[in-house]
Write a protein that holds these residues in place. Structure first.
Motif, PDB file in Angstrom:
ATOM      1  N   ASN A  35       0.805  -1.227   0.000  1.00  0.00           N
ATOM      2  CA  ASN A  35       0.000   0.000   0.000  1.00  0.00           C
ATOM      3  C   ASN A  35       0.837   1.275   0.000  1.00  0.00           C
ATOM      4  O   ASN A  35       0.282   2.371  -0.077  1.00  0.00           O
ATOM      5  CB  ASN A  35      -0.929   0.006   1.224  1.00  0.00           C
ATOM      6  N   HIS A  36       2.158   1.149   0.090  1.00  0.00           N
ATOM      7  CA  HIS A  36       3.006   2.338   0.100  1.00  0.00           C
ATOM      8  C   HIS A  36       2.929   3.078  -1.242  1.00  0.00           C
ATOM      9  O   HIS A  36       2.875   2.461  -2.307  1.00  0.00           O
ATOM     10  CB  HIS A  36       4.465   1.963   0.375  1.00  0.00           C
ATOM     11  N   LYS A  37       2.958   4.393  -1.165  1.00  0.00           N
ATOM     12  CA  LYS A  37       2.936   5.235  -2.363  1.00  0.00           C
ATOM     13  C   LYS A  37       4.269   5.137  -3.084  1.00  0.00           C
ATOM     14  O   LYS A  37       5.333   5.064  -2.460  1.00  0.00           O
ATOM     15  CB  LYS A  37       2.654   6.684  -1.960  1.00  0.00           C
ATOM     16  N   VAL A  38       4.224   5.138  -4.405  1.00  0.00           N
ATOM     17  CA  VAL A  38       5.440   5.031  -5.218  1.00  0.00           C
ATOM     18  C   VAL A  38       5.499   6.147  -6.246  1.00  0.00           C
ATOM     19  O   VAL A  38       4.571   6.338  -7.030  1.00  0.00           O
ATOM     20  CB  VAL A  38       5.499   3.676  -5.955  1.00  0.00           C
ATOM     21  N   ASN A  39       6.611   6.883  -6.213  1.00  0.00           N
ATOM     22  CA  ASN A  39       6.897   7.875  -7.251  1.00  0.00           C
ATOM     23  C   ASN A  39       8.077   7.455  -8.115  1.00  0.00           C
ATOM     24  O   ASN A  39       8.157   7.816  -9.289  1.00  0.00           O
ATOM     25  CB  ASN A  39       7.205   9.239  -6.620  1.00  0.00           C
ATOM     26  N   LYS A  40       8.999   6.670  -7.501  1.00  0.00           N
ATOM     27  CA  LYS A  40      10.213   6.288  -8.215  1.00  0.00           C
ATOM     28  C   LYS A  40      10.562   4.835  -7.916  1.00  0.00           C
ATOM     29  O   LYS A  40      10.570   4.416  -6.759  1.00  0.00           O
ATOM     30  CB  LYS A  40      11.371   7.210  -7.819  1.00  0.00           C
ATOM     31  N   VAL A  41      10.862   4.086  -8.974  1.00  0.00           N
ATOM     32  CA  VAL A  41      11.212   2.673  -8.872  1.00  0.00           C
ATOM     33  C   VAL A  41      12.622   2.475  -9.406  1.00  0.00           C
ATOM     34  O   VAL A  41      12.959   2.971 -10.479  1.00  0.00           O
ATOM     35  CB  VAL A  41      10.234   1.789  -9.678  1.00  0.00           C
ATOM     36  N   MET A  42      13.432   1.743  -8.649  1.00  0.00           N
ATOM     37  CA  MET A  42      14.787   1.427  -9.097  1.00  0.00           C
ATOM     38  C   MET A  42      14.908  -0.077  -9.307  1.00  0.00           C
ATOM     39  O   MET A  42      14.551  -0.864  -8.436  1.00  0.00           O
ATOM     40  CB  MET A  42      15.832   1.881  -8.075  1.00  0.00           C
ATOM     41  N   VAL A  43      15.408  -0.465 -10.478  1.00  0.00           N
ATOM     42  CA  VAL A  43      15.626  -1.884 -10.783  1.00  0.00           C
ATOM     43  C   VAL A  43      17.080  -2.212 -10.492  1.00  0.00           C
ATOM     44  O   VAL A  43      17.999  -1.526 -10.957  1.00  0.00           O
ATOM     45  CB  VAL A  43      15.289  -2.192 -12.250  1.00  0.00           C
ATOM     46  N   ALA A  44      17.305  -3.280  -9.709  1.00  0.00           N
ATOM     47  CA  ALA A  44      18.652  -3.670  -9.298  1.00  0.00           C
ATOM     48  C   ALA A  44      18.842  -5.167  -9.454  1.00  0.00           C
ATOM     49  O   ALA A  44      17.874  -5.933  -9.424  1.00  0.00           O
ATOM     50  CB  ALA A  44      18.907  -3.254  -7.848  1.00  0.00           C
ATOM     51  N   LEU A  45      20.091  -5.576  -9.611  1.00  0.00           N
ATOM     52  CA  LEU A  45      20.401  -7.006  -9.648  1.00  0.00           C
ATOM     53  C   LEU A  45      20.427  -7.561  -8.229  1.00  0.00           C
ATOM     54  O   LEU A  45      19.836  -8.605  -7.951  1.00  0.00           O
ATOM     55  CB  LEU A  45      21.756  -7.239 -10.323  1.00  0.00           C
ATOM     56  N   ASP A  46      21.115  -6.863  -7.323  1.00  0.00           N
ATOM     57  CA  ASP A  46      21.260  -7.292  -5.933  1.00  0.00           C
ATOM     58  C   ASP A  46      20.785  -6.184  -4.995  1.00  0.00           C
ATOM     59  O   ASP A  46      20.832  -5.004  -5.343  1.00  0.00           O
ATOM     60  CB  ASP A  46      22.727  -7.603  -5.622  1.00  0.00           C
ATOM     61  N   VAL A  52      21.105   0.054  -1.426  1.00  0.00           N
ATOM     62  CA  VAL A  52      20.075   0.714  -0.612  1.00  0.00           C
ATOM     63  C   VAL A  52      20.452   2.174  -0.374  1.00  0.00           C
ATOM     64  O   VAL A  52      19.596   3.065  -0.437  1.00  0.00           O
ATOM     65  CB  VAL A  52      19.880  -0.032   0.724  1.00  0.00           C
ATOM     66  N   ASP A  53      21.734   2.440  -0.105  1.00  0.00           N
ATOM     67  CA  ASP A  53      22.183   3.828   0.068  1.00  0.00           C
ATOM     68  C   ASP A  53      21.931   4.636  -1.203  1.00  0.00           C
ATOM     69  O   ASP A  53      21.520   5.806  -1.146  1.00  0.00           O
ATOM     70  CB  ASP A  53      23.673   3.859   0.415  1.00  0.00           C
ATOM     71  N   GLU A  54      22.173   4.018  -2.339  1.00  0.00           N
ATOM     72  CA  GLU A  54      21.898   4.665  -3.628  1.00  0.00           C
ATOM     73  C   GLU A  54      20.410   4.981  -3.755  1.00  0.00           C
ATOM     74  O   GLU A  54      20.024   6.076  -4.212  1.00  0.00           O
ATOM     75  CB  GLU A  54      22.341   3.750  -4.767  1.00  0.00           C
ATOM     76  N   ALA A  55      19.562   4.043  -3.338  1.00  0.00           N
ATOM     77  CA  ALA A  55      18.119   4.246  -3.412  1.00  0.00           C
ATOM     78  C   ALA A  55      17.677   5.388  -2.499  1.00  0.00           C
ATOM     79  O   ALA A  55      16.819   6.202  -2.869  1.00  0.00           O
ATOM     80  CB  ALA A  55      17.389   2.955  -3.027  1.00  0.00           C
ATOM     81  N   LEU A  62      10.660   2.157  -4.252  1.00  0.00           N
ATOM     82  CA  LEU A  62      10.561   0.719  -4.451  1.00  0.00           C
ATOM     83  C   LEU A  62      11.765   0.215  -5.230  1.00  0.00           C
ATOM     84  O   LEU A  62      12.128   0.788  -6.260  1.00  0.00           O
ATOM     85  CB  LEU A  62       9.275   0.374  -5.226  1.00  0.00           C
ATOM     86  N   ILE A  63      12.386  -0.853  -4.719  1.00  0.00           N
ATOM     87  CA  ILE A  63      13.454  -1.533  -5.443  1.00  0.00           C
ATOM     88  C   ILE A  63      12.878  -2.830  -5.996  1.00  0.00           C
ATOM     89  O   ILE A  63      12.345  -3.657  -5.246  1.00  0.00           O
ATOM     90  CB  ILE A  63      14.657  -1.854  -4.528  1.00  0.00           C
ATOM     91  N   VAL A  64      12.978  -3.009  -7.300  1.00  0.00           N
ATOM     92  CA  VAL A  64      12.613  -4.285  -7.929  1.00  0.00           C
ATOM     93  C   VAL A  64      13.928  -4.989  -8.236  1.00  0.00           C
ATOM     94  O   VAL A  64      14.730  -4.503  -9.035  1.00  0.00           O
ATOM     95  CB  VAL A  64      11.799  -4.077  -9.220  1.00  0.00           C
ATOM     96  N   THR A 358      17.574   2.622 -13.223  1.00  0.00           N
ATOM     97  CA  THR A 358      18.405   1.459 -12.913  1.00  0.00           C
ATOM     98  C   THR A 358      19.419   1.807 -11.834  1.00  0.00           C
ATOM     99  O   THR A 358      19.872   2.952 -11.738  1.00  0.00           O
ATOM    100  CB  THR A 358      19.169   0.963 -14.152  1.00  0.00           C
ATOM    101  N   SER A 359      19.777   0.817 -11.051  1.00  0.00           N
ATOM    102  CA  SER A 359      20.851   1.000 -10.080  1.00  0.00           C
ATOM    103  C   SER A 359      22.172   1.084 -10.824  1.00  0.00           C
ATOM    104  O   SER A 359      22.451   0.289 -11.730  1.00  0.00           O
ATOM    105  CB  SER A 359      20.882  -0.181  -9.103  1.00  0.00           C
TER     106      SER A 359
END
Length: 369
Positions: A35-46, A52-55, A62-64, A358-359
């Motif tokens: 239910n958290h609001k999302v404005n920005k999504v980052m896709v990462a391998l790990d 996480v600091d980058e995010a 949200l990290i996918v 992308t990360s």
């Protein structure tokens, strides 16, 4: 309209259906709330601490990720440990983590297809079949006035696709009857009166993987308060799915030449090569991540060379013994999924106000000296 984690999860699951994942794979929501609001999504391998600091620095909600954050059960969350610090930071900054792992490997257009495309091998097939999609017959009764709208909605949801044809339905005209009872708000007719409507019985084929999505799309497009529909299992099966891919190079080349091509395609400083460097290769198999246990399948399918990561010493000997060459460019080449998944998500989210990125953190743990 507010975009939530659930909205993005719906897009990810549409690309990589969860039911494709290996049993026991730790996919899905690892941290946060749907239910958290999302404005920005980052896709990462790990999902490492520097990721996480980058995010956090990039105001990501949200990290996918491809690789699971939590793979083994946690007995505690010790914030003095790296895993504990990661979870603490995610929760403090309200960053959710969603994982698509083996389902993203297996799905059509997923990681293994991305790897093949990176090598320039376009016409490729499944290497190891892991299952096939069951098919169902979905029958919906709709008033003639909304026949076209319903057909479009079903097709857009993925129903009624046979080969290169879409909108495949069979339609039978008829008369539907109903009597609205107390508490109803009928689209046609009045409470207490028997109504007769010219309707169409629309039949179409739907893979099990999208059956719920198709029914939901039909319900939204249908004008009635209560949509009448039937679902029947089919004896025939649908598309096969599986792990790894196999295809052919346009021209034969030596194993040494192809190893150089792999090195450049995945931008790695070195590859491990198993086999005779002068051997000619044509048929190429790829398995992202650790594909050690599939060398026999690769050989059986006619592969001259298998590209995979984390090759074990004894696996290399077994491959040599059966005449299968191998190239190990590392596990980290799966990073191709970052930019490709962003493209797929962006295409599906055209009506959603959210930014995909992308990360940029390099999570390759190995260094070459």
């Amino acid at each position: 309209m507010t975009t939530t984690v659930k909205d993005i999860v719906t897009l990810v699951d549409d690309i990589a259906p969860p039911q494709l994942a290996f049993e026991g794979d730790k996919i899905g929501l690892h941290v946060g709330s749907l239910n958290h609001k999302v404005n920005k999504v980052m896709v990462a391998l790990d999902v490492l601490e520097n990721v996480v600091d980058e995010a956090i620095d990039s105001d990501v909600d949200l990290i996918v990720a491809h690789h699971p954050l939590i793979f083994k059960p946690l007995t505690s969350i010790n914030t003095n440990s790296e895993k504990g610090r990661i979870i603490q930071k995610l929760l403090q900054h309200k960053i959710s983590v969603y994982v698509a792992h083996t389902n993203l490997d297996i799905t059509s257009g997923g990681v293994n297809d991305m790897l093949m495309n990176q090598l320039g091998i376009e016409n490729h097939q499944i290497l190891v079949e892991t299952g096939e999609d069951e098919l169902f017959k979905l029958v919906v009764f709709v008033p003639e006035t909304h026949e076209n709208e319903l057909r479009d909605a079903l097709s857009n949801a993925g129903a009624g696709h046979i080969g290169n044809y879409s909108h495949c339905t069979f339609n039978t005209p008829g008369t539907g009857t109903f009597k609205p009872q107390e508490g109803t708000n009928p689209y046609i007719g009045t409470q207490g009166d028997l109504e007769k409507v010219s309707e169409v019985r629309m039949e179409t084929i739907v893979p099990k993987s999208i059956l719920s999505k198709a029914i939901e799309a039909a319900t939204e497009a249908h004008p009635y308060e209560e949509m009448a529909y039937d679902v029947y299992p089919e004896a025939i099966t649908g598309s096969k799915f599986g792990l790894g891919r196999i295809g052919q190079l346009e021209e034969d080349m030596t194993l040494q030449e192809f190893a150089q091509l792999v090195k450049e395609a995945f931008d790695v400083p070195a590859v491990r090569l198993i086999g005779d460097s002068t051997k000619s290769v044509k048929n190429v198999a790829v398995i992202g991540g650790d594909g050690n246990k599939f060398i026999h399948e690769a050989k059986r399918k006619g592969a001259d060379v298998l590209i995979t990561g984390d090759v074990y010493y004894h696996t290399a000997h077994d491959a040599l013994g059966m005449g299968l060459s191998m190239i190990d460019p590392g596990h980290h080449i799966e990073q191709v999924m970052k930019k490709d998944l962003v493209k797929l998500l962006s295409n599906k989210a055209q009506n959603i106000d959210v930014e995909f990125t992308t990360s940029n953190v390099v999570t390759e743990p190995f260094r070459f000296v």
